[in-house]
Design a protein around this motif. Structure first.
Motif, PDB file in Angstrom:
ATOM      1  N   LEU A 132      51.160  25.357  93.735  1.00  0.00           N
ATOM      2  CA  LEU A 132      51.669  25.539  92.379  1.00  0.00           C
ATOM      3  C   LEU A 132      51.190  24.360  91.542  1.00  0.00           C
ATOM      4  N   ASN A 133      50.479  24.632  90.443  1.00  0.00           N
ATOM      5  CA  ASN A 133      50.002  23.518  89.631  1.00  0.00           C
ATOM      6  C   ASN A 133      51.026  23.126  88.575  1.00  0.00           C
ATOM      7  N   GLU A 134      50.731  22.061  87.863  1.00  0.00           N
ATOM      8  CA  GLU A 134      51.688  21.501  86.907  1.00  0.00           C
ATOM      9  C   GLU A 134      51.934  22.408  85.709  1.00  0.00           C
ATOM     10  N   LYS A 135      51.071  23.402  85.495  1.00  0.00           N
ATOM     11  CA  LYS A 135      51.255  24.354  84.397  1.00  0.00           C
ATOM     12  C   LYS A 135      52.106  25.551  84.814  1.00  0.00           C
ATOM     13  N   GLY A 136      52.578  25.555  86.063  1.00  0.00           N
ATOM     14  CA  GLY A 136      53.407  26.654  86.537  1.00  0.00           C
ATOM     15  C   GLY A 136      52.611  27.841  87.011  1.00  0.00           C
ATOM     16  N   VAL A 137      51.354  27.629  87.395  1.00  0.00           N
ATOM     17  CA  VAL A 137      50.482  28.702  87.855  1.00  0.00           C
ATOM     18  C   VAL A 137      50.296  28.594  89.364  1.00  0.00           C
ATOM     19  N   LEU A 138      50.556  29.684  90.076  1.00  0.00           N
ATOM     20  CA  LEU A 138      50.259  29.743  91.506  1.00  0.00           C
ATOM     21  C   LEU A 138      48.765  29.929  91.682  1.00  0.00           C
ATOM     22  N   GLU A 139      48.168  29.140  92.566  1.00  0.00           N
ATOM     23  CA  GLU A 139      46.737  29.218  92.805  1.00  0.00           C
ATOM     24  C   GLU A 139      46.476  29.396  94.295  1.00  0.00           C
ATOM     25  N   LEU A 140      45.605  30.333  94.609  1.00  0.00           N
ATOM     26  CA  LEU A 140      45.180  30.554  95.989  1.00  0.00           C
ATOM     27  C   LEU A 140      43.751  30.044  96.108  1.00  0.00           C
ATOM     28  N   LEU A 141      43.559  29.026  96.953  1.00  0.00           N
ATOM     29  CA  LEU A 141      42.273  28.349  97.080  1.00  0.00           C
ATOM     30  C   LEU A 141      41.590  28.733  98.385  1.00  0.00           C
ATOM     31  N   ASN A 142      40.248  28.766  98.350  1.00  0.00           N
ATOM     32  CA  ASN A 142      39.475  29.072  99.553  1.00  0.00           C
ATOM     33  C   ASN A 142      38.928  27.776 100.166  1.00  0.00           C
ATOM     34  N   ALA A 143      38.001  27.918 101.118  1.00  0.00           N
ATOM     35  CA  ALA A 143      37.488  26.761 101.854  1.00  0.00           C
ATOM     36  C   ALA A 143      36.755  25.771 100.962  1.00  0.00           C
ATOM     37  N   THR A 144      36.151  26.246  99.869  1.00  0.00           N
ATOM     38  CA  THR A 144      35.433  25.365  98.954  1.00  0.00           C
ATOM     39  C   THR A 144      36.296  24.904  97.796  1.00  0.00           C
ATOM     40  N   ASN A 145      37.603  25.100  97.919  1.00  0.00           N
ATOM     41  CA  ASN A 145      38.589  24.671  96.922  1.00  0.00           C
ATOM     42  C   ASN A 145      38.450  25.423  95.597  1.00  0.00           C
ATOM     43  N   ASN A 146      37.873  26.610  95.653  1.00  0.00           N
ATOM     44  CA  ASN A 146      37.789  27.462  94.466  1.00  0.00           C
ATOM     45  C   ASN A 146      38.982  28.408  94.419  1.00  0.00           C
ATOM     46  N   THR A 147      39.453  28.691  93.223  1.00  0.00           N
ATOM     47  CA  THR A 147      40.591  29.589  93.036  1.00  0.00           C
ATOM     48  C   THR A 147      40.124  31.034  93.103  1.00  0.00           C
ATOM     49  N   ILE A 148      40.610  31.791  94.084  1.00  0.00           N
ATOM     50  CA  ILE A 148      40.219  33.199  94.198  1.00  0.00           C
ATOM     51  C   ILE A 148      41.289  34.127  93.636  1.00  0.00           C
ATOM     52  N   TRP A 149      42.491  33.596  93.410  1.00  0.00           N
ATOM     53  CA  TRP A 149      43.576  34.368  92.787  1.00  0.00           C
ATOM     54  C   TRP A 149      44.541  33.388  92.149  1.00  0.00           C
ATOM     55  N   SER A 150      45.131  33.789  91.043  1.00  0.00           N
ATOM     56  CA  SER A 150      46.160  32.968  90.409  1.00  0.00           C
ATOM     57  C   SER A 150      47.141  33.873  89.695  1.00  0.00           C
ATOM     58  N   SER A 151      48.350  33.377  89.489  1.00  0.00           N
ATOM     59  CA  SER A 151      49.369  34.134  88.761  1.00  0.00           C
ATOM     60  C   SER A 151      49.107  34.027  87.266  1.00  0.00           C
ATOM     61  N   ASN A 152      49.678  34.942  86.517  1.00  0.00           N
ATOM     62  CA  ASN A 152      49.518  34.949  85.067  1.00  0.00           C
ATOM     63  C   ASN A 152      50.781  34.415  84.415  1.00  0.00           C
ATOM     64  N   ILE A 153      50.618  33.541  83.463  1.00  0.00           N
ATOM     65  CA  ILE A 153      51.760  32.996  82.733  1.00  0.00           C
ATOM     66  C   ILE A 153      51.814  33.651  81.358  1.00  0.00           C
ATOM     67  N   VAL A 154      52.919  34.362  81.089  1.00  0.00           N
ATOM     68  CA  VAL A 154      53.070  35.061  79.814  1.00  0.00           C
ATOM     69  C   VAL A 154      53.550  34.112  78.724  1.00  0.00           C
ATOM     70  N   SER A 155      54.429  33.166  79.085  1.00  0.00           N
ATOM     71  CA  SER A 155      55.026  32.268  78.104  1.00  0.00           C
ATOM     72  C   SER A 155      53.994  31.313  77.537  1.00  0.00           C
ATOM     73  N   SER A 156      54.052  31.083  76.224  1.00  0.00           N
ATOM     74  CA  SER A 156      53.170  30.113  75.573  1.00  0.00           C
ATOM     75  C   SER A 156      53.866  28.780  75.358  1.00  0.00           C
ATOM     76  N   ASN A 157      55.122  28.670  75.792  1.00  0.00           N
ATOM     77  CA  ASN A 157      55.886  27.442  75.619  1.00  0.00           C
ATOM     78  C   ASN A 157      55.481  26.400  76.650  1.00  0.00           C
ATOM     79  N   ALA A 158      55.851  25.156  76.395  1.00  0.00           N
ATOM     80  CA  ALA A 158      55.547  24.078  77.323  1.00  0.00           C
ATOM     81  C   ALA A 158      56.260  24.313  78.650  1.00  0.00           C
ATOM     82  N   VAL A 159      55.612  23.934  79.727  1.00  0.00           N
ATOM     83  CA  VAL A 159      56.168  24.117  81.060  1.00  0.00           C
ATOM     84  C   VAL A 159      56.656  22.775  81.578  1.00  0.00           C
ATOM     85  N   ASN A 160      57.910  22.750  82.031  1.00  0.00           N
ATOM     86  CA  ASN A 160      58.501  21.524  82.544  1.00  0.00           C
ATOM     87  C   ASN A 160      59.080  21.762  83.926  1.00  0.00           C
ATOM     88  N   ASN A 161      58.640  20.953  84.895  1.00  0.00           N
ATOM     89  CA  ASN A 161      59.155  21.004  86.263  1.00  0.00           C
ATOM     90  C   ASN A 161      59.179  22.426  86.828  1.00  0.00           C
TER      91      ASN A 161
END
Length: 217
Positions: A87-116
């Motif tokens: 989970l990154n600091e923007k609140g997005v789930l990221e699925l990484l492969n062997a080369t550390n590339n993101t092959i899937w991520s969640s979508n964030i609908v909110s445009s507001n600031a993300v805290n914790n």
């Protein structure tokens, strides 16, 4: 039929992390799992059927036969056991492969600031990313796979334009979107339609506020 489910059998060795959530500083790797607080639901990596490809999925624990009810990267599989979910600091789930590339991520609908932000796996089977101030940022129930689980809404969110539908797997070995789908048609009064490709196979008839015209019982 509201459930388009496949039974998948596979051998998998996993280690439960005994936690139901991910913070920004945490991650799970292939072989580790998240478990919901009541021990009902588990999330982790799996290989369907005879496939050696790896997917991030959600399933009921201690249920036989093994049934996956949700797959994150159903159209973008991992080729080996190198997958990492974080989970990154923007609140997005990221699925990484062997080369550390993101092959899937969640979508964030909110445009507001993300805290914790924090990602929680609930006993309902819903995987939710929450913001300390704005509530739910993303949830797996908004992106169902082939299973209509209790609590999932089928149809449209008329405020955001989000469409929720379910679709079959391509095969027992491949959870990618198959040719069968169930959707809500908003032309006229809403009705549920089952598609095979672009062809309509079944329709329930319009919803009149009490029941569907085609299936009044």
């Amino acid at each position: 039929m509201l459930f388009i489910c496949f039974f998948i059998f596979f051998y998998m060795t996993t280690t439960s992390t005994s936690v139901d959530r991910l913070a920004v500083t945490q991650s799970i790797r292939d072989g580790e799992t998240l478990a919901s607080a009541g021990g009902i639901i588990e999330a982790g990596f799996f290989s369907p059927g005879n496939s050696i490809r790896r997917y991030l999925g959600i399933w009921y624990r201690n249920v036989s036969p093994f049934i996956v009810v949700w797959v994150a990267n159903r159209n973008t599989p991992l080729e080996n056991k190198s997958g990492v979910l974080k989970l990154n600091e923007k609140g997005v789930l990221e699925l990484l492969n062997a080369t550390n590339n993101t092959i899937w991520s969640s979508n964030i609908v909110s445009s507001n600031a993300v805290n914790n932000p924090i990602a929680c796996l609930f006993d309902s089977g819903n995987f939710v990313v929450k913001n300390s101030e704005d509530g739910v940022l993303w949830q797996s129930f908004d992106y169902p796979g082939d299973t209509l689980m209790p609590g999932i809404k089928l149809g449209w969110n008329l405020e955001t334009g989000l469409e929720r539908s379910i679709s079959s797997w391509k095969s027992d070995d491949d959870p990618a979107e198959g040719e069968y789908a169930i959707k809500i048609d908003l032309r006229g009064l809403p009705q549920m339609i089952e598609f095979k490709g672009s062809d309509i196979r079944m329709r329930t008839g319009s919803w009149n506020g009490l029941t569907t015209v085609g299936y009044p019982s």
